[in-house]
Design an enzyme around this catalytic site. Structure first.
Site, PDB file in Angstrom:
ATOM      1  N   GLU A 120       0.864  -1.192   0.054  1.00 17.41           N
ATOM      2  CA  GLU A 120       0.115   0.008   0.058  1.00 17.41           C
ATOM      3  C   GLU A 120       0.825   1.322   0.072  1.00 17.41           C
ATOM      4  O   GLU A 120       0.785   2.162   0.822  1.00 17.41           O
ATOM      5  CB  GLU A 120      -0.911   0.070   1.405  1.00 17.41           C
ATOM      6  CG  GLU A 120      -1.949  -1.292   1.242  1.00 17.41           C
ATOM      7  CD  GLU A 120      -2.857  -1.157   2.496  1.00 17.41           C
ATOM      8  OE1 GLU A 120      -2.444  -0.587   3.567  1.00 17.41           O
ATOM      9  OE2 GLU A 120      -3.890  -1.564   2.333  1.00 17.41           O
ATOM     10  N   GLU A 149      -5.116  -8.550  -0.773  1.00 17.74           N
ATOM     11  CA  GLU A 149      -5.769  -8.333   0.635  1.00 17.74           C
ATOM     12  C   GLU A 149      -7.120  -8.235   0.321  1.00 17.74           C
ATOM     13  O   GLU A 149      -7.521  -7.379  -0.375  1.00 17.74           O
ATOM     14  CB  GLU A 149      -5.132  -7.033   1.512  1.00 17.74           C
ATOM     15  CG  GLU A 149      -3.747  -7.331   2.030  1.00 17.74           C
ATOM     16  CD  GLU A 149      -3.395  -6.172   2.893  1.00 17.74           C
ATOM     17  OE1 GLU A 149      -4.021  -5.350   3.262  1.00 17.74           O
ATOM     18  OE2 GLU A 149      -1.938  -5.936   2.965  1.00 17.74           O
TER      19      GLU A 149
END
Ligand code: BGP
Length: 483
Positions: A188, A381
């Protein structure tokens, strides 16, 4: 129709949220080791990462009462990984995403030689995965830069960190490259703007000038480092692949008022900036103009533009949990999401932590990303954090989790049927784990229950939830049987 043969099914973990053994085996402190569990806090508090100060860091490092530092213990994956891998293999995993803790190999980030005990741990972990037929997907940086670098020079704000990260990455490729062929540079990477300390080792009170400028400077250094290690990987292991990763915070306009639509477009532009650079190979002109309008300049050094252009990633990965809406109304009701506060969508249900559940949003995200970049995608995810109850006979019935995954898989498969090239899926997290934002374990994600509470009490015993057997069946049918 449906998922292609060879589609990779599995789960995702992060070293700082699973391993524990924070001061064992030669590991040095990481920024995650000062994350303190704060009981009874309003969930929306967790959405906005609180910054640390030199004082709070010193106090945490002086405090050896591990009860309130859950990331120091994780779920003791460091000692229990063989048992956990066997459970993942029982579910039929063909891939497992894990991360390497930088400070387990280089305790301060500055050593010239790696800590051999750290090397030995990861060698055995990856060897055991391969023995079980589980392909490692390894994240190099997942919210755990060495604390020493943060205290020294705010880590990624300083350009010298690039060379240290190259040294760490070269060690990983040299020592593990024969076992690992799927890599991911930064977890991220867009998150550094929202949580500078967690992602970038930035202690905002010590930053000279604007914190936002420091974050974009640090982000640029991570882009350069990512391109550099992509180049390095391809030179050392031509068949191996490097991916980038985005927090896919898909956002809808809160109303069809043109101002809401324009505000949403502006927000998505800055979100896509990271994949534009890492997958597209350059900063888009409009993003640079938007940053310039905020007084932010990108500290390009000689050769950066060429490096980014010549070494884009091989695939794009992302996390997906929920969607948000954007509104220009100042009084719009905001609700927490994954490290963000967004405007509530009246058509969607929310988890106890306020994350709005949106399976269709996953299809929208897949189509958007594939349409924009045309590169293979990987969902690394996706999951639902919820409280689970143990029944008297020691079972965990979690139909809400099965419903969450069933609805998301149905939409994921629809996107693939529409032509999206999707390499694989790793759920977050296949086993209960320490939450990044709240340091809770009671916000449970796993198909496997861990007997441990937020303060670390419990036997650590692993138990299969009902969803364990459901996911096992989904994998066995390659997504065809979601009943
Ligand atoms: C993502 C992180 C993961 C994981 C996930 C769930 O941002 O990449 O490490 O933490 O969020 O969020 P949380 O753990 O805060 O519930």
């Amino acid at each position: 129709m449906g998922l292609p043969d060879g589609f990779l099914w599995g789960g995702a973990l992060a070293a700082n949220q699973a391993e524990g053994a924070w001061n064992e085996g030669g590991r040095g402190p990481a920024v995650s080791d000062v994350s303190k569990y704060r009981p009874n806090v309003d969930p929306r508090e967790y959405a906005v990462h609180h910054q640390h100060t030199l004082e709070s860091i010193a106090a945490a490092m002086a405090d050896d009462d591990i009860a309130f530092f859950p990331k120091r213990r994780g779920i003791d994956f460091y000692h229990r990984y063989r048992e956990d891998l066997a459970l993942f293999a029982e579910m039929g995993f063909s891939v497992l995403r894990v991360s390497i803790a930088w400070s387990r190999l280089y305790p301060t980030g500055e050593e010239f030689e790696p800590n051999e005990e750290g090397i030995a741990f990861y060698l055995d972990l990856f060897t055991e995965m391969r023995r079980l037929g589980i392909r490692p997907l390894v994240t190099l940086s997942h919210y755990d830069p060495p604390l020493a670098l943060a205290l020294k020079n705010n880590a990624w704000v300083d350009r010298s960190t690039i060379a240290l990260f190259e040294r760490f990455s070269r060690t990983c490729f040299e020592r593990f490259g024969h076992l690992v062929d799927l890599w991911l540079s930064f977890n991220e990477i867009d998150g550094i703007i929202r949580h500078p300390f967690t992602s970038g080792g930035i202690i905002d009170e010590t930053v000279e000038g604007s914190l936002e400028q420091a974050c974009y400077t640090a982000l640029h250094h991570q882009f350069v480092a990512s391109a550099s290690v992509t180049k390095m990987l391809h030179e050392m292991w031509p068949e191996s692949e490097m991916g980038c990763m985005l927090t896919m915070l898909t956002t809808y306009p809160n109303t069809c008022h043109p101002d809401d639509v324009a505000a949403t477009q502006a927000k998505e532009r800055l979100l896509y900036l990271c994949t534009d650079v890492q997958a597209g190979g350059a900063y888009p002109r409009l993003a640079l103009k938007a940053l310039e309008a905020k007084g932010i300049t990108i500290p390009f050094a000689e050769g950066d533009v060429e490096l980014l252009r010549e070494h884009p990633v091989d695939y794009i990965s992302f996390s997906y949990y929920m969607t948000l809406t954007e509104s220009v109304r100042p009084d719009a009701e905001r609700t927490p999401g994954n490290t963000v506060l967004g405007v509530k969508n009246p058509f969607l249900p929310s988890s106890e932590w306020g994350w709005q559940i949106d399976p269709v949003g996953l299809r929208i995200s897949l189509i958007d990303l594939y349409d924009r970049y045309g590169k293979p995608l990987f969902i690394v995810e996706n999951g639902l954090g919820m409280r689970d109850e143990l029944t008297d006979d020691g079972r965990i019935h979690d139909p809400y989790r099965i419903d969450y995954f069933r609805s998301h898989f149905a939409e994921m498969i629809r996107a693939v049927d529409e032509g999206v090239e999707l390499r694989g899926y790793t759920s977050w997290a296949p086993i209960d784990i320490i939450s990044a934002s709240s340091s809770q374990i009671s916000k449970r994600y796993g198909f496997i229950h861990v007997d441990q509470d937020d303060l670390g009490n419990g036997t650590g015993e692993r138990r299969r939830k009902d969803s364990f057997f459901w996911y096992q069946k989904v994998i066995a049918s390659n997504g065809a049987d979601l009943a």
